[in-house]
Design a protein around this motif. Structure first.
Motif, short mmCIF file in Angstrom:
data_model
loop_
_atom_site.label_atom_id
_atom_site.label_comp_id
_atom_site.label_asym_id
_atom_site.label_seq_id
_atom_site.Cartn_x
_atom_site.Cartn_y
_atom_site.Cartn_z
N ASN A 1 0.85 -1.19 0.00
CA ASN A 1 0.00 0.00 0.00
C ASN A 1 0.89 1.25 0.00
O ASN A 1 2.12 1.14 0.03
N GLY A 2 0.27 2.41 -0.02
CA GLY A 2 1.03 3.67 -0.06
C GLY A 2 1.78 3.92 1.23
O GLY A 2 2.90 4.44 1.22
N THR A 3 1.16 3.54 2.34
CA THR A 3 1.82 3.71 3.64
C THR A 3 3.14 2.95 3.64
O THR A 3 4.18 3.47 4.08
N LEU B 1 5.94 4.66 1.66
CA LEU B 1 6.59 5.71 2.45
C LEU B 1 7.50 5.11 3.52
O LEU B 1 8.62 5.57 3.76
N THR C 1 -2.88 16.64 5.04
CA THR C 1 -2.61 15.41 4.30
C THR C 1 -3.34 14.26 4.96
O THR C 1 -3.91 14.42 6.05
N PHE C 2 -3.32 13.11 4.33
CA PHE C 2 -3.84 11.91 4.97
C PHE C 2 -2.85 11.49 6.07
O PHE C 2 -1.64 11.64 5.92
N ALA D 1 -1.43 8.97 7.07
CA ALA D 1 -0.33 8.03 6.80
C ALA D 1 1.01 8.74 6.64
O ALA D 1 2.05 8.22 7.05
N ASP E 1 5.36 12.39 -1.48
CA ASP E 1 4.13 11.62 -1.26
C ASP E 1 3.18 11.98 -2.40
O ASP E 1 2.50 13.01 -2.38
N CYS F 1 0.75 9.98 -3.41
CA CYS F 1 -0.31 8.98 -3.28
C CYS F 1 -1.63 9.42 -3.90
O CYS F 1 -2.48 8.58 -4.21
N GLN F 2 -1.80 10.73 -4.09
CA GLN F 2 -3.05 11.22 -4.68
C GLN F 2 -2.83 11.81 -6.07
O GLN F 2 -3.73 12.45 -6.61
N SER G 1 -0.03 5.43 -3.93
CA SER G 1 -1.01 4.52 -3.34
C SER G 1 -1.99 4.06 -4.41
O SER G 1 -2.39 4.86 -5.26
N GLN H 1 -4.75 2.39 -3.25
CA GLN H 1 -5.89 2.06 -2.38
C GLN H 1 -7.17 2.31 -3.19
O GLN H 1 -7.17 3.06 -4.16
N LYS I 1 -8.24 5.65 -4.80
CA LYS I 1 -7.28 6.45 -5.57
C LYS I 1 -7.55 6.36 -7.07
O LYS I 1 -8.23 5.45 -7.53
N GLU J 1 -5.91 -2.39 -2.61
CA GLU J 1 -4.78 -1.85 -1.86
C GLU J 1 -3.59 -1.92 -2.80
O GLU J 1 -3.63 -2.62 -3.81
N GLY J 2 -2.53 -1.24 -2.47
CA GLY J 2 -1.33 -1.31 -3.29
C GLY J 2 -0.54 -0.02 -3.16
O GLY J 2 -1.08 1.01 -2.74
#
Ligand code: PLP
Length: 448
Positions: A103-105, A108, A129-130, A132, A201, A203-204, A225, A227, A230, A236-237
């Motif tokens: 996942n994105g977390t 990171l 931010t999110f 994570a 980051d 992720c978005q 990410s 997820q 997204k 997930e991923g």
């Protein structure tokens, strides 16, 4: 069983076709925003159709998924799909290397470990931010140092980074929030000057660009990410991108219990400590399929977002998030704007959002100020943090932890979601119409 499977494909296909016709009810001809009663007060909704559901499923997804299922090579140690995804993603983004993660977390998390960020280190992060982005710093027993937000763009205020740098600063994590892009020229300049690595980051922000370069390819690493919400989704991923092969050796080893990459994927020799943050073959194959649609979907989002921006910026009290000049492509994971209740007869933001929802236009008020979340202080009270940081250090952290612009943004932000942008102009017209309708009736709504 076979019938059910076909039904499933057909339903999914119908779902995909529906959003191109998503029209539904604009206000009846001759009824203006000013005279129509708000849906919240019992009037007709501006929009009755739901927005497209996400993620989208097409036949290629099903076929690829079933192949993995039947072959039984579900783990990446058993197949080639992880490596295929990594190659395809690196190529699409213009990076030398890619590591697929759970996942994105974990992307990171791998990056911070690869860079050796740990206890006693400070990491510069945005508060908008999110969570994570912050959690991975805390997982390393490092200190997140918050830099205020530029309300105009909803991105980290890059001009305020340098004043937060100390001898302990070991990393800067800018977030490209909502598909928009942080001011990379300023961030990279300050990072280079102080010799501090940058983890983007992203992720978005799949396919977003800064001066023609894809985000996630400018820092030491870029993290993505996949997820389910997204713009590119495998349920997930995640992925780490980098051009630094040695760093990627460390990230790779960390993501698979310390096993070195060069020795093949499955063996029992360990160079470093690590975790298991591997992507499954199911996710990899799904992502390769979903990637075939990403470019076209992103273009549609941009077209619609541009069209909507023009309309919304004409409405007093609505200010769409700006892009820096260097942002040559916005991925529009979110459509973000600021709401000024004074131009809506004092109608508070919560009521505005409720009224908008009632018109058939879903929205969110976005993040709350992360730098003020009690979980931070709770974490600092744990035995580990108490051992690493002196009372004086933590007191200084608390005193300097002020992001007033971000506090304001958290009060005034409203977001639409990326799925609402994979539609057409009529749908954008409805969004604008709903806001105009609420504005025309704001005094009544404020009283109700
Ligand atoms: C989604 C997201 C993450 C984390 O990704 P997961 O895949 O959910 O772990 C990190 N940062 C930002 C900005 C995100 O939006």
């Amino acid at each position: 069983m076979e019938m059910k499977r076909r039904d499933f494909i057909q339903t999914a296909a119908a779902g995909t076709a529906a959003f191109t016709l998503a029209g539904a009810t604009l206000l009846p001809k001759g009824v203006s925003a000013a005279t129509a009663k708000p849906a919240l007060l019992g009037g007709p909704k501006v929009r009755t159709e739901p927005f497209p559901s996400w993620p989208m499923i097409e036949e290629n997804d099903e076929k690829a998924w079933m192949e993995v299922l039947r072959e039984r090579g579900w783990c990446r140690t058993q197949g080639e799909r992880g490596a295929q995804f990594e190659k395809a993603y690196a190529e699409m983004m213009g990076a030398k290397e890619c590591i697929a993660t759970a996942n994105g977390t974990s992307a990171l998390f791998c990056s911070l470990n690869g860079l050796g960020v740990g206890p006693g280190d400070e990491v510069i992060v945005p508060p908008y931010t999110f969570v994570a982005t912050i959690n991975v710093v805390l997982l390393q027993h490092a200190l997140p140092i918050f830099v205020d937000t530029d309300r105009e763009t909803s991105q980290i205020d890059a001009k305020k980074i340098e004043e937060k740098i100390t001898e302990n600063t070991r990393c800067i994590i800018p977030v490209h929030l909502g598909g928009n892009v942080a001011d990379m020229d300023t961030i990279l300049a300050v990072a280079t000057k102080h010799n501090i690595p940058v983890i983007e980051d992203a992720c978005q922000s799949h396919l977003a660009e800064w001066k023609g370069k894809k985000v996630g390819t400018m820092g030491k690493t870029g993290c993505f990410s996949f997820q389910v919400t997204k713009n590119l989704s495998g349920g997930e991923g995640g992925a780490v991108l980098s051009d630094d092969s040695d760093l990627m050796d460390r990230c790779y080893a960390f993501h698979t219990n310390g096993r070195a990459r060069r020795q093949g994927s499955y063996h029992f020799t360990y160079g470093i400590q690590g975790s298991n943050l591997r992507m499954t073959e199911f996710q990899s194959t799904l992502l390769v399929q979903q990637m075939t649609r990403l470019e076209a979907q992103s273009r549609t989002r941009t077209e619609n977002a541009n069209y909507l921006t023009k309309q919304l910026n004409e409405i007093p009290g609505i200010t769409v998030a700006k892009m820096y000049d260097g942002c040559t492509r916005n991925a529009y994971h979110l459509f973000m704007f600021r709401y000024d209740p004074e131009k809506f007869a004092g109608l508070p933001r919560n009521k505005f959002m409720k009224a908008l929802g009632a018109e058939g236009i879903p929205c969110s008020g976005g993040y709350s100020p992360l730098n003020k979340e009690p979980f931070l202080e709770n974490t600092f009270q744990t035995r580990g943090y108490q051992r690493i940081y002196s009372a004086e250090q933590l007191k200084k952290w608390a005193e300097e932890n002020e992001c007033p612009e971000n506090d304001k943004l958290c009060q005034e932000a409203v977001w639409f979601f990326q799925t609402m942008l994979i539609t057409g102009k009529t749908d954008m017209d409805q969004i604008a119409e709903a806001i105009r309708k609420i504005q025309a009736n704001a005094a009544d709504l404020a009283k109700a």
